[in-house]
Design a protein around this motif. Sequence first.
Motif, PDB file in Angstrom:
ATOM      1  N   VAL A 125       0.865  -1.177   0.000  1.00 19.42           N
ATOM      2  CA  VAL A 125       0.000   0.000   0.000  1.00 19.42           C
ATOM      3  C   VAL A 125       0.901   1.226   0.000  1.00 19.42           C
ATOM      4  O   VAL A 125       1.870   1.274   0.752  1.00 19.42           O
ATOM      5  N   SER A 126       0.579   2.182  -0.863  1.00 16.12           N
ATOM      6  CA  SER A 126       1.456   3.338  -1.000  1.00 16.12           C
ATOM      7  C   SER A 126       0.709   4.654  -0.807  1.00 16.12           C
ATOM      8  O   SER A 126      -0.185   4.979  -1.583  1.00 16.12           O
ATOM      9  N   GLY A 127       1.070   5.361   0.233  1.00 17.65           N
ATOM     10  CA  GLY A 127       0.610   6.733   0.418  1.00 17.65           C
ATOM     11  C   GLY A 127      -0.890   6.937   0.332  1.00 17.65           C
ATOM     12  O   GLY A 127      -1.379   7.756  -0.440  1.00 17.65           O
ATOM     13  N   LEU A 128      -1.623   6.209   1.170  1.00 15.81           N
ATOM     14  CA  LEU A 128      -3.088   6.274   1.097  1.00 15.81           C
ATOM     15  C   LEU A 128      -3.632   7.393   1.979  1.00 15.81           C
ATOM     16  O   LEU A 128      -3.303   7.472   3.164  1.00 15.81           O
ATOM     17  N   ASN A 129      -4.451   8.253   1.409  1.00 14.54           N
ATOM     18  CA  ASN A 129      -5.122   9.299   2.184  1.00 14.54           C
ATOM     19  C   ASN A 129      -6.624   9.077   2.136  1.00 14.54           C
ATOM     20  O   ASN A 129      -7.233   9.199   1.083  1.00 14.54           O
ATOM     21  N   LEU A 130      -7.190   8.738   3.276  1.00 13.22           N
ATOM     22  CA  LEU A 130      -8.636   8.518   3.332  1.00 13.22           C
ATOM     23  C   LEU A 130      -9.225   9.456   4.366  1.00 13.22           C
ATOM     24  O   LEU A 130      -8.558   9.837   5.319  1.00 13.22           O
ATOM     25  N   ASP A 131     -10.483   9.803   4.175  1.00 14.39           N
ATOM     26  CA  ASP A 131     -11.171  10.621   5.170  1.00 14.39           C
ATOM     27  C   ASP A 131     -12.605  10.110   5.220  1.00 14.39           C
ATOM     28  O   ASP A 131     -13.335  10.199   4.233  1.00 14.39           O
ATOM     29  N   ILE A 132     -12.992   9.551   6.358  1.00 12.00           N
ATOM     30  CA  ILE A 132     -14.291   8.899   6.428  1.00 12.00           C
ATOM     31  C   ILE A 132     -15.147   9.530   7.520  1.00 12.00           C
ATOM     32  O   ILE A 132     -14.679   9.773   8.641  1.00 12.00           O
ATOM     33  N   ALA A 133     -16.389   9.820   7.160  1.00  9.59           N
ATOM     34  CA  ALA A 133     -17.277  10.532   8.079  1.00  9.59           C
ATOM     35  C   ALA A 133     -18.195   9.556   8.812  1.00  9.59           C
ATOM     36  O   ALA A 133     -18.452   8.445   8.348  1.00  9.59           O
ATOM     37  N   ALA A 134     -18.703  10.016   9.946  1.00  8.08           N
ATOM     38  CA  ALA A 134     -19.632   9.213  10.736  1.00  8.08           C
ATOM     39  C   ALA A 134     -20.843   8.825   9.892  1.00  8.08           C
ATOM     40  O   ALA A 134     -21.359   9.643   9.131  1.00  8.08           O
ATOM     41  N   GLY A 135     -21.264   7.604  10.004  1.00  6.96           N
ATOM     42  CA  GLY A 135     -22.487   7.154   9.340  1.00  6.96           C
ATOM     43  C   GLY A 135     -22.352   6.896   7.864  1.00  6.96           C
ATOM     44  O   GLY A 135     -23.314   6.461   7.222  1.00  6.96           O
ATOM     45  N   GLU A 136     -21.191   7.119   7.303  1.00  6.60           N
ATOM     46  CA  GLU A 136     -21.049   6.968   5.859  1.00  6.60           C
ATOM     47  C   GLU A 136     -20.579   5.552   5.495  1.00  6.60           C
ATOM     48  O   GLU A 136     -19.922   4.893   6.294  1.00  6.60           O
ATOM     49  N   THR A 137     -20.955   5.063   4.314  1.00  6.84           N
ATOM     50  CA  THR A 137     -20.481   3.769   3.845  1.00  6.84           C
ATOM     51  C   THR A 137     -19.538   3.984   2.675  1.00  6.84           C
ATOM     52  O   THR A 137     -19.928   4.530   1.645  1.00  6.84           O
ATOM     53  N   VAL A 138     -18.300   3.565   2.884  1.00  5.73           N
ATOM     54  CA  VAL A 138     -17.280   3.765   1.870  1.00  5.73           C
ATOM     55  C   VAL A 138     -16.835   2.400   1.368  1.00  5.73           C
ATOM     56  O   VAL A 138     -16.558   1.510   2.162  1.00  5.73           O
ATOM     57  N   ALA A 139     -16.799   2.237   0.060  1.00  2.00           N
ATOM     58  CA  ALA A 139     -16.326   0.978  -0.496  1.00  2.00           C
ATOM     59  C   ALA A 139     -14.902   1.135  -0.981  1.00  2.00           C
ATOM     60  O   ALA A 139     -14.554   2.156  -1.581  1.00  2.00           O
ATOM     61  N   ILE A 140     -14.080   0.131  -0.708  1.00  2.00           N
ATOM     62  CA  ILE A 140     -12.725   0.076  -1.246  1.00  2.00           C
ATOM     63  C   ILE A 140     -12.724  -1.080  -2.242  1.00  2.00           C
ATOM     64  O   ILE A 140     -12.910  -2.230  -1.861  1.00  2.00           O
ATOM     65  N   VAL A 141     -12.575  -0.754  -3.520  1.00  2.00           N
ATOM     66  CA  VAL A 141     -12.688  -1.766  -4.562  1.00  2.00           C
ATOM     67  C   VAL A 141     -11.330  -2.041  -5.183  1.00  2.00           C
ATOM     68  O   VAL A 141     -10.556  -1.115  -5.430  1.00  2.00           O
ATOM     69  N   GLY A 142     -11.067  -3.285  -5.437  1.00  2.00           N
ATOM     70  CA  GLY A 142      -9.835  -3.618  -6.133  1.00  2.00           C
ATOM     71  C   GLY A 142      -9.744  -5.120  -6.303  1.00  2.00           C
ATOM     72  O   GLY A 142     -10.503  -5.871  -5.713  1.00  2.00           O
ATOM     73  N   GLU A 143      -8.800  -5.554  -7.137  1.00  2.00           N
ATOM     74  CA  GLU A 143      -8.626  -6.981  -7.351  1.00  2.00           C
ATOM     75  C   GLU A 143      -7.586  -7.506  -6.374  1.00  2.00           C
ATOM     76  O   GLU A 143      -7.022  -6.743  -5.597  1.00  2.00           O
ATOM     77  N   SER A 144      -7.317  -8.810  -6.429  1.00  2.00           N
ATOM     78  CA  SER A 144      -6.326  -9.333  -5.486  1.00  2.00           C
ATOM     79  C   SER A 144      -4.982  -8.641  -5.695  1.00  2.00           C
ATOM     80  O   SER A 144      -4.582  -8.370  -6.820  1.00  2.00           O
ATOM     81  N   GLY A 145      -4.330  -8.330  -4.600  1.00  2.00           N
ATOM     82  CA  GLY A 145      -3.036  -7.672  -4.680  1.00  2.00           C
ATOM     83  C   GLY A 145      -3.117  -6.167  -4.802  1.00  2.00           C
ATOM     84  O   GLY A 145      -2.103  -5.493  -4.914  1.00  2.00           O
ATOM     85  N   SER A 146      -4.330  -5.610  -4.778  1.00  2.00           N
ATOM     86  CA  SER A 146      -4.447  -4.156  -4.918  1.00  2.00           C
ATOM     87  C   SER A 146      -4.126  -3.449  -3.606  1.00  2.00           C
ATOM     88  O   SER A 146      -3.993  -2.237  -3.564  1.00  2.00           O
ATOM     89  N   GLY A 147      -4.045  -4.211  -2.516  1.00  2.00           N
ATOM     90  CA  GLY A 147      -3.718  -3.606  -1.234  1.00  2.00           C
ATOM     91  C   GLY A 147      -4.920  -3.252  -0.393  1.00  2.00           C
ATOM     92  O   GLY A 147      -4.794  -2.715   0.697  1.00  2.00           O
TER      93      GLY A 147
END
Lengths: 328, 327
Positions: free
Chosen positions: B25-47
């Motif tokens: 995983v390289s330099g990930l910036n995430l910001d997640i708010a209360a009550g929100e649903t966030v999907a992280i999509v990727g194939e195998s090996g995407s981190g």
Amino acid sequence: MSQTLLEVQDIRTEFPVSGGGLFQPRRRLRAVNDVSFILRQGETLGVVGESGCGKSTLGRSLLRLIEPSAGRVLWQGEDIAGLSPEEMRLKRRDMQMIFQDPIASLDPRMTIGDIIAEPLTVFERSLSKAERRSRVLDVMDTVGLSGDMLNRYPHEFSGGQAQRIGIARAIITRPKLVVCDEPVSALDVSIQAQIINLLQELKRKFGLTMIFISHDLSIMRLISDRIMVLYLGRVVELAEKSALFADPKHPYTRALLSAAPVPDPKAARARQRIMLRGDPPSPLDPPSGCAFRTRCPLAEERCAQRVQELETVAEGQEIACEVVAGSL
Amino acid sequence: MRKSIFKSEDLTVRFDTPEGEVQAVSGLNLDIAAGETVAIVGESGSGKSQTFLSVMGLLAKNGRASGKAVLEGRDLLKMRPSELDVYRGRDISMVFQDPMTGLNPSLRISRQLTETLEVHQGCTRKEADARALAMLEAVGIPDPKRRFRMYPHELSGGMRQRVMIAMALLCEPKLLIADEPTTALDVTIQAQILELFGQLKRGFDTALILITHDLGVVAGLADRVFVMYAGRVVEEAPVDDLFEDPKHPYTKALLASTPRIDTDLESLEPIPGRPPNLQRLPKGCAFAARCAFAEAQCHELRPPLKSIANQRTCACLLVEAEEREPV
């Protein structure tokens, strides 16, 4: 009307299982229960259902990789149940199989070239070494593998490439029928699409007849001509693809279709889902009558009384549900 | 008012392997708010999984994380294991793909559930029993009293996953991470579990991070989507925008290679080749070798993740801010 390649009559496959205690008599689990169908030359029959519905057992029973306990399988009119193991082995030149786990189904100590050539060493023994090698290179090219991989070993390959090797091995003898058992479910989406396209291309090129076993209806929609829906070892619906997707008739098929996720947020929100209650019942202790009645939104008293037989309810569409059939 | 509860800054995960270091995983910036649903999509090996295993302090022994993973002002990566134990299960919890590995096979369902309440909230056994039972009911387990006394092997896969979700929700965590929660389940059971997540979304203030490879699952549940490729985020967008107007060539290609149950397709458009080896990442864009639009510069320069529209980011040299398609 194209020729019938395979005719299956009331095939049944059972496994002995422990009775649940040391001194309990052994019980029999009926994984495939009186399944009948006809497979026409050149068509792709999709077999769909959830885990434990008997779809893989059915595929293996047809090739006698598992011996069915009853019923008949007619291969071009000939009953293959009576063949000796040796005769059956030779028949398999025409019927090959592709498995789900591409890496596990390849011998880790054999080179790719030897794995792909193995069916030739069994079925076409008169070939010279050079002829065999050229057939292997040919088929590798057909499935999109480069010839310089010939001397490498399975562990050096990714899942998608390993599945190409499995396909090459299956088609090198030019079989008439290929049974694909969940051939893409272990693969990533982008690789899955490559393999599906390859299978479609092979089907066109060689006029292959295929039985495509999968739990994924969206893949069925792409690849099948007709679809058979299994529930607890029995066929609940058998229909032309267009009919099945446009107007699924059996309550289980309807639920299955409505449960499959759609990659479109607006459509997903608008969709009316048919939620099935509970889990599929145990095949060791199936409900009386229609096995689906315990989860069926339309179940009535009569459903418990007798096993439902397939009946034609529309052109190219059969279902095993008297409640729906009676209301049409 | 949007209330941010989880933030990662430059989150990077590395593994030492016999063949050298791998940056998963390289330099990930995430910001997640209360009550929100966030999907992280990727194939195998995407981190996508390693990112959140690192947040939970659950990386394999040869892995280490750097950067920041801040939950309500506290950096989880800086915590000692004993400190992290206070947060895990209480403020942040995780549901895994295989519910059997998350449950202790030798403990009754009741004990697995009440333990977190006793440890984190100091409940008495009796209070804990009552709350755990209520939660089993809330996640839709029929006949919860009987199931309460059972062992994990006596439950079906779908039931076990419900127990895992109940367990994860008991302390009303601020952040629930679900890693492929329905991948091992049959489609009718998957539909039940997704429906349950949908209800939870409405009923709790918990933020949900949904890690998945399945675009169908994303479409049905997520508010916002991050698409990952080879350890980096390549695109971020609200769910409707992503499906209606994907910007990054990888996102477009992923959508075009996904089979559809709702329409007849002639054939799929597969993505040629396969994901790069993380040990030998190319110099430029990691997707360039498979990209239909790639130009010479794509193989030389690594595209930064930049804002291209309101709430949308994309890491592609060919995608400009606001409406200009890659040609």
